[in-house]
Write an enzyme that holds these catalytic residues in place. Structure first.
Site, mmCIF file in Angstrom:
data_model
loop_
_atom_site.group_PDB
_atom_site.id
_atom_site.type_symbol
_atom_site.label_atom_id
_atom_site.label_comp_id
_atom_site.label_asym_id
_atom_site.label_seq_id
_atom_site.Cartn_x
_atom_site.Cartn_y
_atom_site.Cartn_z
ATOM 1 N NE ARG A 135 -4.382 -8.777 -0.188
ATOM 2 C CZ ARG A 135 -3.817 -7.688 0.305
ATOM 3 N NH1 ARG A 135 -3.966 -7.387 1.576
ATOM 4 N NH2 ARG A 135 -3.097 -6.884 -0.452
ATOM 5 C CB SER A 137 -8.290 -9.448 -9.299
ATOM 6 O OG SER A 137 -8.341 -9.960 -7.993
ATOM 7 C CE LYS A 189 0.667 -1.498 1.776
ATOM 8 N NZ LYS A 189 1.853 -2.099 2.390
#
Length: 222
Positions: free
Chosen positions: A40, A109, A138
């Protein structure tokens, strides 16, 4: 390894690693038996992510662990990752599939049944569903209060592709997520912020294998 075989899934975030490198956290998670790692590191530039990705690709390939890249298809291609994971505001699943081809892993997602069904129709191989519990990350901040295992169950019933629960998951609350039909769980801080990431990964795996007892099936027990 296919997503249907994933149980524990690490999403990297250096800011939570207590000064340790992402590569160090990943190495410990691999030693603990993690099945997949998502690169990420959105707070870093593309060059840094690319260099880190190359390092992670080498160690994951040696260990037989799947590596996916969050959002950045170009980095995924450059480091020969197994695939990508996209969110609702990233490139569409169908575009990722067209660009990466049929053999790449494409995850998406989702937090609703409608999103899940659309992602499956567009060619997603698995879904990251959440945030299951409350979280300050976040990555899943749009659902700080959590959608709960109940929504996970609704989504797993609505699709035929694997579901991975994410958001606020620990070894204490992973069981209900698995009971809801998720094949595994994705975590950030549970492994990254742990004093012993290897042990944390093992504890998470053990929690997923342990049966969850509801109040109804504990009645009459001493």
């Amino acid at each position: 390894m296919a997503p249907s075989n994933w149980r524990t899934y690490l999403v990297t975030q250096a800011s939570l690693s207590a000064g340790r490198s992402t590569a160090e956290i990943a190495r410990e998670a691999i030693a603990g038996g993690v099945d997949a790692i998502q690169l990420r590191e959105k707070d870093t530039d593309a060059r840094t992510r690319y260099e880190l990705g190359r390092e992670l690709r080498e160690m994951t390939a040696d260990a037989g662990v799947d590596l996916v890249v969050n959002d950045r298809l170009d980095i995924a291609q450059a480091i020969d990752a197994d695939g990508v994971h996209v969110g609702q505001s990233d490139l569409p699943v169908a575009v990722a599939r067209d660009l990466l081809g049929p053999d790449a892993i494409v995850g998406c997602s989702t937090s609703t049944v409608a999103e899940a069904r659309q992602a499956e129709a567009d060619g997603a191989d698995y879904l990251g569903v959440g945030s299951v519990y409350g979280t300050t990350s976040k990555r899943v901040a749009e659902h700080k209060d959590g959608i709960g295992p109940e929504r996970v169950a609704e989504i797993t019933d609505a699709v035929s592709i694997p579901v991975v629960g994410i958001g606020g998951i620990t070894d204490d609350n992973a069981g209900p997520v698995a009971d809801a039909g998720a094949i595994g769980v994705a975590v950030i801080s549970e492994i990254t912020a742990a004093d012993d990431p290897q042990a944390a990964t093992q504890a998470l795996s053990a929690a997923l294998e342990a049966p969850t007892q509801s109040p109804s099936n504990t009645e009459g027990q001493p």
